[in-house]
Design a protein around this motif. Structure first.
Motif, PDB file in Angstrom:
ATOM      1  N   SER A  48      72.105  18.576  53.369  1.00  0.00           N
ATOM      2  CA  SER A  48      73.212  18.721  54.061  1.00  0.00           C
ATOM      3  C   SER A  48      74.205  17.771  53.315  1.00  0.00           C
ATOM      4  O   SER A  48      74.386  16.875  52.887  1.00  0.00           O
ATOM      5  CB  SER A  48      72.975  18.012  55.354  1.00  0.00           C
ATOM      6  OG  SER A  48      74.220  18.101  56.136  1.00  0.00           O
ATOM      7  N   PHE A  49      75.393  18.677  53.072  1.00  0.00           N
ATOM      8  CA  PHE A  49      76.588  18.254  52.189  1.00  0.00           C
ATOM      9  C   PHE A  49      76.180  17.950  50.600  1.00  0.00           C
ATOM     10  O   PHE A  49      77.092  17.391  50.113  1.00  0.00           O
ATOM     11  CB  PHE A  49      77.251  17.027  52.689  1.00  0.00           C
ATOM     12  CG  PHE A  49      77.925  17.152  53.984  1.00  0.00           C
ATOM     13  CD1 PHE A  49      79.402  17.260  54.039  1.00  0.00           C
ATOM     14  CD2 PHE A  49      77.301  17.376  55.506  1.00  0.00           C
ATOM     15  CE1 PHE A  49      79.806  17.555  55.211  1.00  0.00           C
ATOM     16  CE2 PHE A  49      78.171  17.407  56.595  1.00  0.00           C
ATOM     17  CZ  PHE A  49      79.421  17.658  56.583  1.00  0.00           C
ATOM     18  N   PHE A  51      74.026  15.633  49.606  1.00  0.00           N
ATOM     19  CA  PHE A  51      74.026  14.249  49.663  1.00  0.00           C
ATOM     20  C   PHE A  51      72.763  13.547  48.805  1.00  0.00           C
ATOM     21  O   PHE A  51      72.547  12.444  48.625  1.00  0.00           O
ATOM     22  CB  PHE A  51      74.668  13.496  50.597  1.00  0.00           C
ATOM     23  CG  PHE A  51      75.995  13.570  50.805  1.00  0.00           C
ATOM     24  CD1 PHE A  51      77.113  13.924  49.829  1.00  0.00           C
ATOM     25  CD2 PHE A  51      76.851  13.671  52.121  1.00  0.00           C
ATOM     26  CE1 PHE A  51      78.468  13.798  49.695  1.00  0.00           C
ATOM     27  CE2 PHE A  51      78.104  13.527  52.476  1.00  0.00           C
ATOM     28  CZ  PHE A  51      78.882  13.906  50.958  1.00  0.00           C
ATOM     29  N   HIS A  98      79.311   7.733  56.962  1.00  0.00           N
ATOM     30  CA  HIS A  98      80.369   8.321  56.278  1.00  0.00           C
ATOM     31  C   HIS A  98      81.311   7.657  55.373  1.00  0.00           C
ATOM     32  O   HIS A  98      82.080   8.035  54.584  1.00  0.00           O
ATOM     33  CB  HIS A  98      81.099   9.224  57.382  1.00  0.00           C
ATOM     34  CG  HIS A  98      81.803   8.265  58.125  1.00  0.00           C
ATOM     35  ND1 HIS A  98      83.271   7.682  57.936  1.00  0.00           N
ATOM     36  CD2 HIS A  98      81.737   7.785  59.368  1.00  0.00           C
ATOM     37  CE1 HIS A  98      83.497   7.027  58.591  1.00  0.00           C
ATOM     38  NE2 HIS A  98      82.463   6.959  59.947  1.00  0.00           N
ATOM     39  N   MET A 107      80.267  11.882  45.975  1.00  0.00           N
ATOM     40  CA  MET A 107      81.593  12.676  45.753  1.00  0.00           C
ATOM     41  C   MET A 107      82.157  12.415  44.528  1.00  0.00           C
ATOM     42  O   MET A 107      82.767  13.262  43.755  1.00  0.00           O
ATOM     43  CB  MET A 107      82.490  12.358  47.058  1.00  0.00           C
ATOM     44  CG  MET A 107      81.595  12.826  48.207  1.00  0.00           C
ATOM     45  SD  MET A 107      83.050  13.067  49.578  1.00  0.00           S
ATOM     46  CE  MET A 107      83.377  11.324  49.958  1.00  0.00           C
ATOM     47  N   LYS A 111      79.443  14.527  41.932  1.00  0.00           N
ATOM     48  CA  LYS A 111      79.901  15.653  42.064  1.00  0.00           C
ATOM     49  C   LYS A 111      81.217  15.974  41.416  1.00  0.00           C
ATOM     50  O   LYS A 111      81.771  17.035  41.384  1.00  0.00           O
ATOM     51  CB  LYS A 111      80.321  16.043  43.691  1.00  0.00           C
ATOM     52  CG  LYS A 111      78.890  16.210  44.426  1.00  0.00           C
ATOM     53  CD  LYS A 111      79.373  16.634  45.977  1.00  0.00           C
ATOM     54  CE  LYS A 111      77.972  16.415  46.763  1.00  0.00           C
ATOM     55  NZ  LYS A 111      77.270  17.759  46.392  1.00  0.00           N
ATOM     56  N   TYR A 121      86.484  16.129  52.314  1.00  0.00           N
ATOM     57  CA  TYR A 121      85.071  16.168  52.575  1.00  0.00           C
ATOM     58  C   TYR A 121      84.882  14.924  53.492  1.00  0.00           C
ATOM     59  O   TYR A 121      83.912  15.090  54.319  1.00  0.00           O
ATOM     60  CB  TYR A 121      84.435  15.989  51.097  1.00  0.00           C
ATOM     61  CG  TYR A 121      83.171  16.980  50.797  1.00  0.00           C
ATOM     62  CD1 TYR A 121      83.649  18.261  50.581  1.00  0.00           C
ATOM     63  CD2 TYR A 121      81.854  16.426  50.689  1.00  0.00           C
ATOM     64  CE1 TYR A 121      82.530  19.215  50.270  1.00  0.00           C
ATOM     65  CE2 TYR A 121      81.047  17.525  50.309  1.00  0.00           C
ATOM     66  CZ  TYR A 121      81.148  18.713  50.218  1.00  0.00           C
ATOM     67  OH  TYR A 121      80.388  19.636  49.795  1.00  0.00           O
ATOM     68  N   SER A 122      85.331  13.881  53.085  1.00  0.00           N
ATOM     69  CA  SER A 122      85.288  12.634  53.931  1.00  0.00           C
ATOM     70  C   SER A 122      85.321  12.714  55.362  1.00  0.00           C
ATOM     71  O   SER A 122      84.651  12.041  56.023  1.00  0.00           O
ATOM     72  CB  SER A 122      85.926  11.531  53.164  1.00  0.00           C
ATOM     73  OG  SER A 122      85.507  11.026  52.073  1.00  0.00           O
ATOM     74  N   PHE A 124      85.633  16.009  56.892  1.00  0.00           N
ATOM     75  CA  PHE A 124      84.572  16.680  57.414  1.00  0.00           C
ATOM     76  C   PHE A 124      83.216  16.000  57.717  1.00  0.00           C
ATOM     77  O   PHE A 124      82.875  16.146  58.715  1.00  0.00           O
ATOM     78  CB  PHE A 124      84.282  17.734  56.478  1.00  0.00           C
ATOM     79  CG  PHE A 124      85.183  18.883  56.313  1.00  0.00           C
ATOM     80  CD1 PHE A 124      86.189  18.955  57.382  1.00  0.00           C
ATOM     81  CD2 PHE A 124      85.456  19.812  55.188  1.00  0.00           C
ATOM     82  CE1 PHE A 124      87.325  20.117  57.367  1.00  0.00           C
ATOM     83  CE2 PHE A 124      86.470  20.536  54.987  1.00  0.00           C
ATOM     84  CZ  PHE A 124      87.133  20.769  56.078  1.00  0.00           C
ATOM     85  N   TYR A 125      82.767  15.111  56.761  1.00  0.00           N
ATOM     86  CA  TYR A 125      81.611  14.526  57.204  1.00  0.00           C
ATOM     87  C   TYR A 125      81.480  13.415  58.193  1.00  0.00           C
ATOM     88  O   TYR A 125      80.481  13.199  58.906  1.00  0.00           O
ATOM     89  CB  TYR A 125      81.203  13.711  55.653  1.00  0.00           C
ATOM     90  CG  TYR A 125      79.775  13.223  55.702  1.00  0.00           C
ATOM     91  CD1 TYR A 125      78.651  13.820  55.954  1.00  0.00           C
ATOM     92  CD2 TYR A 125      79.791  11.778  55.277  1.00  0.00           C
ATOM     93  CE1 TYR A 125      77.432  13.188  55.753  1.00  0.00           C
ATOM     94  CE2 TYR A 125      78.167  11.195  54.995  1.00  0.00           C
ATOM     95  CZ  TYR A 125      77.251  12.014  55.387  1.00  0.00           C
ATOM     96  OH  TYR A 125      76.047  11.316  55.507  1.00  0.00           O
ATOM     97  N   PHE A 128      81.385  15.417  61.389  1.00  0.00           N
ATOM     98  CA  PHE A 128      79.945  15.864  61.461  1.00  0.00           C
ATOM     99  C   PHE A 128      79.360  14.914  62.150  1.00  0.00           C
ATOM    100  O   PHE A 128      78.341  15.173  62.916  1.00  0.00           O
ATOM    101  CB  PHE A 128      79.685  16.453  60.093  1.00  0.00           C
ATOM    102  CG  PHE A 128      78.277  16.604  59.816  1.00  0.00           C
ATOM    103  CD1 PHE A 128      77.642  17.771  60.515  1.00  0.00           C
ATOM    104  CD2 PHE A 128      77.331  15.687  59.527  1.00  0.00           C
ATOM    105  CE1 PHE A 128      75.934  17.870  60.433  1.00  0.00           C
ATOM    106  CE2 PHE A 128      75.992  15.853  59.545  1.00  0.00           C
ATOM    107  CZ  PHE A 128      75.247  17.092  59.955  1.00  0.00           C
ATOM    108  N   GLN A 148      66.500  16.390  55.946  1.00  0.00           N
ATOM    109  CA  GLN A 148      66.921  16.699  54.364  1.00  0.00           C
ATOM    110  C   GLN A 148      65.546  16.578  53.621  1.00  0.00           C
ATOM    111  O   GLN A 148      65.313  17.624  52.914  1.00  0.00           O
ATOM    112  CB  GLN A 148      68.103  16.051  53.830  1.00  0.00           C
ATOM    113  CG  GLN A 148      69.118  15.833  54.616  1.00  0.00           C
ATOM    114  CD  GLN A 148      69.682  17.079  55.679  1.00  0.00           C
ATOM    115  OE1 GLN A 148      69.683  18.159  54.962  1.00  0.00           O
ATOM    116  NE2 GLN A 148      69.541  17.109  56.863  1.00  0.00           N
TER     117      GLN A 148
END
Length: 224
Positions: A48-49, A51, A98, A107, A111, A121-122, A124-125, A128, A148
């Motif tokens: 997920s994501f 990570f 997060h 990130m 990435k 992204y931060s 969204f996470y 979430f 995961q």
């Protein structure tokens, strides 16, 4: 990158071949090359994501395997006979919240996302965790990480079956006692990682006594 071209029958044959091997042939060893291949499928597994909240310990030292037996009631015969024995660790809350340093590291450094994408992204996470899945306790966050890590477990077992190697996933252990052992004897920071599963790899001593039993396909799949 070339598109994979694997026969569907070969994949299904591997799924039918795979079973939870209770006892392995201790005289047969998985090659370093094959084990690295199996572990690479964990390395390349989705999460997920993206990570990657996991770590895997391959336990080959006989003394360490002996130490695991009292805290893992489902593992002694596998610990004695498996070629390779893998512990699947999942990250705990301090690592996967997060706003943790690890998430920012993933990130920014892994990435290599641009700053504006990191900010998006931060957000969204965070939403979430706080809104979509209500991951508001340490246990919920660890359970999410374990979900995961189980993806990687499934991929390792499937990859092993595809090349004729047996496996057995193991949840038969006392989590608190096992993690205390990992902290004391394996050097695991159990504030950051918890034990999700154990897995044995090797070659079966004998074929399973019974064939694979599953519910009917129509009982588990609905098309709408």
């Amino acid at each position: 990158m070339n598109t994979p071209n694997i026969a569907k029958t070969d994949i299904l044959n591997a799924f039918n071949f795979r079973h939870a091997t209770k006892e392995f042939d201790a005289t047969k060893k998985v090659s370093d090359e094959d084990m690295k291949f199996i572990l690479e499928t964990a390395h390349l597994s989705p999460s997920s994501f993206g990570f990657e909240p996991w770590h895997f310990i391959v336990v080959q030292d006989k003394e360490l395997r002996e130490l695991l037996k009292p805290v893992a009631w489902g593992a002694p015969l596998k610990l004695d006979t498996a070629s390779h024995f893998v512990l699947g660790l999942s990250m705990k809350a301090p690592m996967v919240k997060h706003d943790s340093e690890y998430i920012m590291h993933m990130m920014k450094d892994v990435k290599q996302l641009p700053q504006e994408v990191i900010e998006m992204y931060s957000t969204f996470y965070r939403e979430f965790q706080e809104r979509d899945f209500d991951l508001d306790t340490d246990k919920k966050l660890f359970d999410w990480s374990s979900k995961q890590t189980y993806i990687a477990l499934g991929n390792m077992m499937t990859a092993a079956a595809l090349i004729g190697i047996d496996s057995c996933p193991i949840e038969g252990f006392h989590q608190e006692k096992a993690e205390a052992l990992l902290k004391d004897k394996f050097g695991v920071d159990t504030d950051k990682y918890g034990l999700s599963f154990m897995t044995a790899f090797g070659y079966r001593k004998a074929d399973p006594e019974f064939g694979k039993s599953r519910r009917n396909f129509e009982d588990i799949v609905t098309f709408k």
